[in-house]
Design an enzyme around this catalytic site. Sequence first.
Site, PDB file in Angstrom:
ATOM      1  N   TYR A 297       0.860  -1.183   0.000  1.00  0.00           N
ATOM      2  CA  TYR A 297       0.000   0.000   0.000  1.00  0.00           C
ATOM      3  C   TYR A 297       0.893   1.229   0.000  1.00  0.00           C
ATOM      4  O   TYR A 297       1.835   1.316   0.785  1.00  0.00           O
ATOM      5  CB  TYR A 297      -0.882  -0.003   1.253  1.00  0.00           C
TER       6      TYR A 297
ATOM      7  N   ASP B 188       9.319   2.959  -0.234  1.00  0.00           N
ATOM      8  CA  ASP B 188       8.269   3.593   0.546  1.00  0.00           C
ATOM      9  C   ASP B 188       8.480   3.172   2.004  1.00  0.00           C
ATOM     10  O   ASP B 188       8.062   2.086   2.418  1.00  0.00           O
ATOM     11  CB  ASP B 188       6.892   3.162   0.032  1.00  0.00           C
TER      12      ASP B 188
ATOM     13  N   LYS C 152       4.457   9.012   8.938  1.00  0.00           N
ATOM     14  CA  LYS C 152       4.235   8.406  10.272  1.00  0.00           C
ATOM     15  C   LYS C 152       5.212   8.886  11.347  1.00  0.00           C
ATOM     16  O   LYS C 152       5.014   9.980  11.871  1.00  0.00           O
ATOM     17  CB  LYS C 152       4.166   6.885  10.126  1.00  0.00           C
TER      18      LYS C 152
HETATM   19  C1  LIG Z   1       0.524   4.700   5.876  1.00  0.00           C
HETATM   20  C2  LIG Z   1       1.238   4.450   4.632  1.00  0.00           C
HETATM   21  C3  LIG Z   1       1.116   5.296   3.524  1.00  0.00           C
HETATM   22  C4  LIG Z   1       0.111   6.419   3.477  1.00  0.00           C
HETATM   23  O1  LIG Z   1       0.357   7.379   4.417  1.00  0.00           O
HETATM   24  P1  LIG Z   1      -0.851   8.401   4.817  1.00  0.00           P
HETATM   25  O2  LIG Z   1      -0.206   9.355   5.750  1.00  0.00           O
HETATM   26  O3  LIG Z   1      -1.904   7.528   5.442  1.00  0.00           O
HETATM   27  O4  LIG Z   1      -1.320   9.017   3.570  1.00  0.00           O
HETATM   28  C5  LIG Z   1       1.905   5.068   2.424  1.00  0.00           C
HETATM   29  N1  LIG Z   1       2.776   4.050   2.404  1.00  0.00           N
HETATM   30  C6  LIG Z   1       2.938   3.212   3.456  1.00  0.00           C
HETATM   31  C7  LIG Z   1       3.936   2.121   3.376  1.00  0.00           C
HETATM   32  C8  LIG Z   1       2.154   3.376   4.586  1.00  0.00           C
HETATM   33  O5  LIG Z   1       2.283   2.507   5.593  1.00  0.00           O
END
Ligand SMILES: *Cc1c(COP(=O)(O)O)cnc(C)c1O
Length: 425
Positions: free
Chosen positions: A142, A237, A265
């Site tokens: 994701y 990511d 995060k």
């Molecule tokens: C949480 C997450 C996102 C999206 O971040 P948001 O702040 O919710 O938009 C993208 N990539 C990874 C791997 C994530 O865990």
Amino acid sequence: MEKSDRLFKRACELIPGGVNSPVRAFRAVGRNPIFIDRAKGSKIYDVDGNTYIDYVLSWGPLILGHSHPKVVGALKKAIERGTSYGAPTSLEIELAELILEAYPSMEKVRMVNSGTEATMSAIRVARGFTGRDKVIKFEGCYHGHADGLLVKAGSGATTFGVPDSPGVPKSYARNTITLPFNDGTALKKVITTERKNIACVIIEPVVGNIGCVLPRPSFLETLRELTEKHGIVLIFDEVMTGFRVAYGGAQAYYGIKPDMTCLGKVIGGGLPVGAYGGKKEIMSMVSPEGPVYQAGTLSGNPLAMTAGIETLKIISREGTYEKLEQLAGLLEKGLTEAAKRAGVKIKCYRAGTMFCTYFTEADVVDYKTAKTSDTSRFSKFFSGMLKRGINIAPSQFEANFLSLAHTRRDVEKTIKAAYEAFKEC
Ligand SMILES: *Cc1c(COP(=O)(O)O)cnc(C)c1O
């Protein structure tokens, strides 16, 4: 859960599904969500007066636990100076320095407001840099909810994407190629035939959005070699894994240097932040230095920068990750043994302080094997834990987290509850 149920009913009349982000609705575990009143350290308190040891931690950001006094104190001071200026501050420099120091693969970084913005922008920059359109992603990874990334896996390794959600034009999805995670052969095949069209490969180096799936080290190495050879931008990511599996993220943990990195995060310390960065020649493409446009009214927000700076300062202290590793190791071992004693077959996976237990006997190495988990058993386990004051992610396909605020006692209590909850499923 009287008050929570009442609030949820009202919320559903006003907000789609009653929530502002889908997994919060607890649908995967077939019940109503708990509404939160407040949180402190490792504990979260609901509106009905129940206390839980929290392993969701706002879905990953709160590596210090809830409302850490240093972060709260700094925020109180910052808020008196104004909440947003739309002009540069030294706070942005300070956070950028902390990030670049921890991630040597990043030579320049741009702040945004969420992980979604970070991945979306990184891909735009990679496309601008290479002059190519196609993106490779992996099944189950994701990367936020930008259109071109909401693409499900096709059946075959080379199948071109179909949109995962109504509202995503087919023409966007067509530029996304989805491959199975940990499959070096499929990757090689697609890169060899499509190399001239591929702008970038984006990957969660540890897949946290189908639980916790670890990469085979050779897979990440193959990925790095192939992308380098064909001039394809490799984007890690690390929105979840950054400052989480190690201070230097998965790239430090596995010793692989990507061309670009997305963060979020943890670097926001609980406030809305994302960031993307990478090699100088790539990041120089970003406006106003270069032609690739990307902007944000609240980007680099002084409150968000303050929370991030305070958080990174604390976790950069000597011994932080050793301490976290020890506690997380204890929890992993305890959960595995508790399941065994209860006669339940599980597989527990962990990278640093992110972890997941699957109700399966299969080795979980990708999306397909993650899906072998018995989700009805998971639902029972989830309810059993919640009932005993333990808040884990309300879906089998989400990672759980530990924080610096969790104690040995918290972990022991959790293992005891898990044993009883395992017996009920
Ligand atoms: C949480 C997450 C996102 C999206 O971040 P948001 O702040 O919710 O938009 C993208 N990539 C990874 C791997 C994530 O865990």
